[in-house]
Design a protein around this motif. Structure first.
Motif, short mmCIF file in Angstrom:
data_model
loop_
_atom_site.label_atom_id
_atom_site.label_comp_id
_atom_site.label_asym_id
_atom_site.label_seq_id
_atom_site.Cartn_x
_atom_site.Cartn_y
_atom_site.Cartn_z
N LEU A 50 21.07 70.24 -0.87
CA LEU A 50 20.72 69.74 -2.19
C LEU A 50 20.77 68.22 -2.27
N ALA A 51 21.73 67.62 -1.55
CA ALA A 51 21.92 66.17 -1.63
C ALA A 51 20.93 65.40 -0.79
N LYS A 52 20.53 65.94 0.35
CA LYS A 52 19.70 65.19 1.30
C LYS A 52 18.28 65.68 1.42
N GLY A 53 18.01 66.87 0.91
CA GLY A 53 16.69 67.44 1.06
C GLY A 53 15.63 66.77 0.20
N GLU A 54 14.38 67.01 0.57
CA GLU A 54 13.24 66.47 -0.20
C GLU A 54 12.97 67.38 -1.39
N LEU A 55 12.99 66.78 -2.59
CA LEU A 55 12.77 67.54 -3.82
C LEU A 55 11.29 67.56 -4.17
N THR A 56 10.79 68.74 -4.47
CA THR A 56 9.41 68.89 -4.93
C THR A 56 9.42 69.65 -6.24
N VAL A 57 8.93 69.03 -7.31
CA VAL A 57 8.90 69.67 -8.62
C VAL A 57 7.80 70.72 -8.64
N VAL A 58 8.14 71.94 -9.06
CA VAL A 58 7.16 73.02 -9.12
C VAL A 58 6.95 73.53 -10.54
N SER A 68 11.74 72.85 -5.46
CA SER A 68 12.12 73.32 -4.14
C SER A 68 12.73 72.14 -3.41
N VAL A 69 13.69 72.42 -2.55
CA VAL A 69 14.34 71.36 -1.78
C VAL A 69 14.32 71.77 -0.31
N THR A 70 13.89 70.84 0.55
CA THR A 70 13.74 71.13 1.97
C THR A 70 14.45 70.06 2.78
N HIS A 71 15.22 70.51 3.77
CA HIS A 71 15.94 69.60 4.65
C HIS A 71 15.96 70.23 6.04
N GLY A 72 15.24 69.62 6.97
CA GLY A 72 15.14 70.21 8.29
C GLY A 72 14.43 71.54 8.22
#
Length: 282
Positions: free
Chosen positions: A22-30, A44-48
């Motif tokens: 949650l802290a480091k992932g890329e946030l994408t508003v959906v 959505s949040v994506t990290h690695g």
């Protein structure tokens, strides 16, 4: 490239990994949850190779409140999560404070609530019954007007998960424990959300979980509160992190509430200074 792995429903043991995502992932508003009183964005949040659904509440989208300082509801949500984790009950989804597409805000793991059965519209946790008796397995809260001059008794389940939530709310001084802020997950766990109006120095407790008011705390609750006393001591990790999110007087008030609960040994009763039930209740 393979799609990121979607994380399963969060458990107590995976909070560290969730916090990092949650802290480091890329946030994408959906999308946007429009019925919320403040700006609430589904992301959505994506990290690695991991991803998850989450809620993002930017500070810029907070509406001013007459009894809380402007621009710090997000911090209070994170503080509520930290206290929940310190209890060991894991009642609040993983929550962090971070920068996002619309500035700093609170980001919290999305919980997909279990769909209630048709004959249990409030998820089996809350209900309205005719008469003045709650019935076996239920705790009375208050009489409610249901239209056409009729009243019904508002009740909640005599459920240990709700009882833990009631203790947490007393500690953080939750001013908005509505039925819609209780999310039963398919794995049997119960989560509470929307903790922006918490940690006030005055008694602001407004909740639907008054069924245990005046009753003795469980042995488990007293043990947890004793642990919180140590965690809130000056220099302890929990106290240090909370001091970054709430004011010194608010932190002192948390310590005082925990001490009061241990001293009295009972669930708090409504103060009579404020409406004891939030509106709308569900």
């Amino acid at each position: 490239m393979p799609a990121p792995e979607r994380l399963p429903a969060p458990g107590v043991t995976d909070t560290g990994g969730l916090e990092e995502l949650l802290a480091k992932g890329e946030l994408t508003v959906v999308g946007r949850i429009r019925e919320a009183s403040n700006a609430v964005l589904l992301c959505s949040v994506t990290h690695g190779d991991l991803s998850a659904d989450c809620v993002y509440k930017p500070v810029k989208g907070e509406r001013p409140l007459w009894d809380f300082p402007d621009g710090n509801l997000a911090q209070r949500e994170v503080a509520a999560y930290l206290v929940s984790e310190a209890t060991g009950w894991g009642l609040v989804p993983a929550t962090v404070l971070r920068d996002g597409p619309y500035g700093e805000g609170m980001v919290q793991r999305w919980i997909e609530a279990e769909q209630p059965a048709e004959d249990s519209p409030l998820g089996g946790l809350l209900g309205l019954v005719d008469g003045e008796e709650a019935g076996e397995g239920w705790k009375p809260v208050a009489l409610a007007e249901v239209g056409e001059g009729r009243t019904a008794l508002l009740v909640h389940a005599d459920d240990p998960r709700l009882r833990r939530m009631a203790v947490l709310d007393a500690v953080i001084n939750n001013g908005d424990r509505k039925g819609g802020h209780l999310l039963p997950a398919p794995d049997g766990r119960l989560y509470g959300i929307d903790h922006g109006v918490t940690f006030h120095t005055e008694d602001k407790l407004r909740t639907l979980l008054w069924g245990w008011a005046g009753e003795p705390l469980t042995d488990e609750a007293r043990e947890v509160l004793t642990g919180l006393t140590a965690g809130l001591a000056g220099g302890a990790p929990l106290a240090t992190r909370l001091a970054e999110l709430i004011t010194p007087v608010e932190l002192a008030a948390v310590r005082a509430r925990v001490a009061h609960l241990l001293r009295t040994g009972i669930h708090p009763r409504p103060s009579g200074q404020w409406p004891s039930i939030p509106w709308p209740p569900v």
